[in-house]
Motif scaffolding. Structure first.
Motif, PDB file in Angstrom:
ATOM      1  N   VAL A  79       0.840  -1.195   0.000  1.00  0.00           N
ATOM      2  CA  VAL A  79       0.000   0.000   0.000  1.00  0.00           C
ATOM      3  C   VAL A  79       0.879   1.250   0.000  1.00  0.00           C
ATOM      4  O   VAL A  79       0.630   2.205  -0.748  1.00  0.00           O
ATOM      5  N   LEU A  80       1.919   1.250   0.837  1.00  0.00           N
ATOM      6  CA  LEU A  80       2.830   2.389   0.865  1.00  0.00           C
ATOM      7  C   LEU A  80       3.540   2.562  -0.473  1.00  0.00           C
ATOM      8  O   LEU A  80       3.755   3.690  -0.933  1.00  0.00           O
ATOM      9  N   ALA A  81       3.886   1.466  -1.113  1.00  0.00           N
ATOM     10  CA  ALA A  81       4.519   1.551  -2.434  1.00  0.00           C
ATOM     11  C   ALA A  81       3.557   2.149  -3.456  1.00  0.00           C
ATOM     12  O   ALA A  81       3.946   2.981  -4.282  1.00  0.00           O
ATOM     13  N   ALA A  82       2.295   1.749  -3.393  1.00  0.00           N
ATOM     14  CA  ALA A  82       1.306   2.288  -4.324  1.00  0.00           C
ATOM     15  C   ALA A  82       1.081   3.784  -4.090  1.00  0.00           C
ATOM     16  O   ALA A  82       1.007   4.569  -5.042  1.00  0.00           O
ATOM     17  N   VAL A  83       0.997   4.184  -2.828  1.00  0.00           N
ATOM     18  CA  VAL A  83       0.813   5.601  -2.511  1.00  0.00           C
ATOM     19  C   VAL A  83       2.052   6.407  -2.919  1.00  0.00           C
ATOM     20  O   VAL A  83       1.932   7.513  -3.463  1.00  0.00           O
ATOM     21  N   SER A  84       3.239   5.852  -2.707  1.00  0.00           N
ATOM     22  CA  SER A  84       4.466   6.525  -3.129  1.00  0.00           C
ATOM     23  C   SER A  84       4.504   6.675  -4.645  1.00  0.00           C
ATOM     24  O   SER A  84       4.894   7.728  -5.166  1.00  0.00           O
ATOM     25  N   GLY A  85       4.129   5.626  -5.349  1.00  0.00           N
ATOM     26  CA  GLY A  85       4.085   5.695  -6.813  1.00  0.00           C
ATOM     27  C   GLY A  85       3.120   6.754  -7.296  1.00  0.00           C
ATOM     28  O   GLY A  85       3.391   7.475  -8.261  1.00  0.00           O
ATOM     29  N   LEU A  86       1.996   6.873  -6.619  1.00  0.00           N
ATOM     30  CA  LEU A  86       1.014   7.889  -6.974  1.00  0.00           C
ATOM     31  C   LEU A  86       1.543   9.291  -6.692  1.00  0.00           C
ATOM     32  O   LEU A  86       1.494  10.180  -7.547  1.00  0.00           O
ATOM     33  N   ALA A  87       2.095   9.495  -5.486  1.00  0.00           N
ATOM     34  CA  ALA A  87       2.543  10.827  -5.076  1.00  0.00           C
ATOM     35  C   ALA A  87       3.806  11.277  -5.802  1.00  0.00           C
ATOM     36  O   ALA A  87       3.906  12.431  -6.218  1.00  0.00           O
ATOM     37  N   LEU A  88       4.773  10.361  -5.960  1.00  0.00           N
ATOM     38  CA  LEU A  88       6.068  10.749  -6.508  1.00  0.00           C
ATOM     39  C   LEU A  88       6.165  10.615  -8.025  1.00  0.00           C
ATOM     40  O   LEU A  88       6.873  11.381  -8.677  1.00  0.00           O
ATOM     41  N   LEU A  89       5.461   9.622  -8.585  1.00  0.00           N
ATOM     42  CA  LEU A  89       5.614   9.334 -10.005  1.00  0.00           C
ATOM     43  C   LEU A  89       4.344   9.536 -10.820  1.00  0.00           C
ATOM     44  O   LEU A  89       4.354   9.378 -12.039  1.00  0.00           O
ATOM     45  N   GLY A  90       3.248   9.820 -10.133  1.00  0.00           N
ATOM     46  CA  GLY A  90       1.985  10.006 -10.847  1.00  0.00           C
ATOM     47  C   GLY A  90       1.409   8.707 -11.390  1.00  0.00           C
ATOM     48  O   GLY A  90       0.606   8.726 -12.325  1.00  0.00           O
ATOM     49  N   GLN A  91       1.797   7.579 -10.824  1.00  0.00           N
ATOM     50  CA  GLN A  91       1.280   6.283 -11.269  1.00  0.00           C
ATOM     51  C   GLN A  91      -0.066   6.025 -10.598  1.00  0.00           C
ATOM     52  O   GLN A  91      -0.194   6.153  -9.387  1.00  0.00           O
ATOM     53  N   HIS A  92      -1.042   5.653 -11.388  1.00  0.00           N
ATOM     54  CA  HIS A  92      -2.383   5.423 -10.861  1.00  0.00           C
ATOM     55  C   HIS A  92      -2.720   3.937 -10.935  1.00  0.00           C
ATOM     56  O   HIS A  92      -2.473   3.289 -11.951  1.00  0.00           O
ATOM     57  N   LEU A  93      -3.271   3.420  -9.848  1.00  0.00           N
ATOM     58  CA  LEU A  93      -3.759   2.049  -9.836  1.00  0.00           C
ATOM     59  C   LEU A  93      -5.230   2.047 -10.196  1.00  0.00           C
ATOM     60  O   LEU A  93      -5.958   3.004  -9.911  1.00  0.00           O
ATOM     61  N   THR A  94      -5.664   0.950 -10.786  1.00  0.00           N
ATOM     62  CA  THR A  94      -7.085   0.801 -11.099  1.00  0.00           C
ATOM     63  C   THR A  94      -7.835   0.471  -9.813  1.00  0.00           C
ATOM     64  O   THR A  94      -7.226   0.019  -8.824  1.00  0.00           O
ATOM     65  N   PRO A  95      -9.139   0.680  -9.799  1.00  0.00           N
ATOM     66  CA  PRO A  95      -9.903   0.326  -8.595  1.00  0.00           C
ATOM     67  C   PRO A  95      -9.720  -1.142  -8.190  1.00  0.00           C
ATOM     68  O   PRO A  95      -9.627  -1.448  -7.001  1.00  0.00           O
ATOM     69  N   SER A  96      -9.634  -2.041  -9.162  1.00  0.00           N
ATOM     70  CA  SER A  96      -9.453  -3.457  -8.815  1.00  0.00           C
ATOM     71  C   SER A  96      -8.091  -3.699  -8.166  1.00  0.00           C
ATOM     72  O   SER A  96      -7.953  -4.560  -7.289  1.00  0.00           O
ATOM     73  N   GLN A  97      -7.074  -2.945  -8.550  1.00  0.00           N
ATOM     74  CA  GLN A  97      -5.760  -3.088  -7.923  1.00  0.00           C
ATOM     75  C   GLN A  97      -5.778  -2.573  -6.486  1.00  0.00           C
ATOM     76  O   GLN A  97      -5.167  -3.167  -5.599  1.00  0.00           O
ATOM     77  N   TRP A  98      -6.485  -1.467  -6.242  1.00  0.00           N
ATOM     78  CA  TRP A  98      -6.622  -0.967  -4.866  1.00  0.00           C
ATOM     79  C   TRP A  98      -7.385  -1.971  -4.011  1.00  0.00           C
ATOM     80  O   TRP A  98      -7.022  -2.217  -2.856  1.00  0.00           O
ATOM     81  N   ILE A  99      -8.427  -2.563  -4.585  1.00  0.00           N
ATOM     82  CA  ILE A  99      -9.203  -3.571  -3.845  1.00  0.00           C
ATOM     83  C   ILE A  99      -8.318  -4.769  -3.510  1.00  0.00           C
ATOM     84  O   ILE A  99      -8.355  -5.297  -2.396  1.00  0.00           O
ATOM     85  N   ALA A 100      -7.496  -5.189  -4.471  1.00  0.00           N
ATOM     86  CA  ALA A 100      -6.587  -6.317  -4.229  1.00  0.00           C
ATOM     87  C   ALA A 100      -5.623  -6.002  -3.088  1.00  0.00           C
ATOM     88  O   ALA A 100      -5.386  -6.851  -2.216  1.00  0.00           O
ATOM     89  N   LEU A 101      -5.080  -4.783  -3.060  1.00  0.00           N
ATOM     90  CA  LEU A 101      -4.195  -4.394  -1.963  1.00  0.00           C
ATOM     91  C   LEU A 101      -4.923  -4.446  -0.621  1.00  0.00           C
ATOM     92  O   LEU A 101      -4.398  -4.953   0.373  1.00  0.00           O
ATOM     93  N   LEU A 102      -6.125  -3.930  -0.592  1.00  0.00           N
ATOM     94  CA  LEU A 102      -6.894  -3.929   0.655  1.00  0.00           C
ATOM     95  C   LEU A 102      -7.252  -5.349   1.089  1.00  0.00           C
ATOM     96  O   LEU A 102      -7.251  -5.646   2.290  1.00  0.00           O
ATOM     97  N   VAL A 103      -7.540  -6.228   0.142  1.00  0.00           N
ATOM     98  CA  VAL A 103      -7.840  -7.627   0.482  1.00  0.00           C
ATOM     99  C   VAL A 103      -6.615  -8.296   1.104  1.00  0.00           C
ATOM    100  O   VAL A 103      -6.730  -9.036   2.091  1.00  0.00           O
TER     101      VAL A 103
END
Length: 131
Positions: A79-103
């Motif tokens: 989750v921290l890697a995904a948030v870092s990718g979003l904040a630092l690199l502008g990488q966006h995850l799809t809703p299904s990828q966020w759901i997978a992380l939360l699962v």
């Protein structure tokens, strides 16, 4: 040999093997005059920040936290890697990828906090797992 020591030796051997495997690449870059010290420094910095620092932090933190808490905190790493990718690199995850992380985080949390998962293993169980 303790499990942490064995893991550290394994990581050191793997890192050394990768370094040796990249020696031919270094030779080609030097021969062709394409070796760039700045790029090498950036790669070394990325290596430290992406592998060495997190591994060393995990080893130090594991000594001070109960295994159950460490397990939950470790499950937050993606989750921290995904948030870092979003904040630092502008990488966006799809809703299904966020759901997978939360699962994954929820499953780990449930496994660690369940009556059988939360039980503290004694030293004999731990030693048997690494034998």
């Amino acid at each position: 040999m303790r499990a942490a020591s064995a893991a550290g030796v394994g990581a050191a051997v793997a890192s050394s093997a990768v370094a040796v495997a990249y020696l031919p690449v270094l030779v080609v870059l030097l021969v062709e005059g394409r070796f760039d010290l700045r790029a090498t420094a950036l790669c070394a910095g990325a290596r430290l920040l992406s592998s060495v620092v997190p591994y060393a932090t995990d080893v130090v933190v594991l000594r001070h936290l109960p295994p159950a808490v460490f397990g939950i905190v470790s499950s937050l790493n993606p989750v921290l890697a995904a948030v870092s990718g979003l904040a630092l690199l502008g990488q966006h995850l799809t809703p299904s990828q966020w759901i997978a992380l939360l699962v994954i985080v929820a499953a780990n949390f449930m496994a660690v906090t369940s009556p059988t998962g939360a039980r503290e293993s004694n030293d004999e169980d731990h030693e048997m797992a690494w034998s």
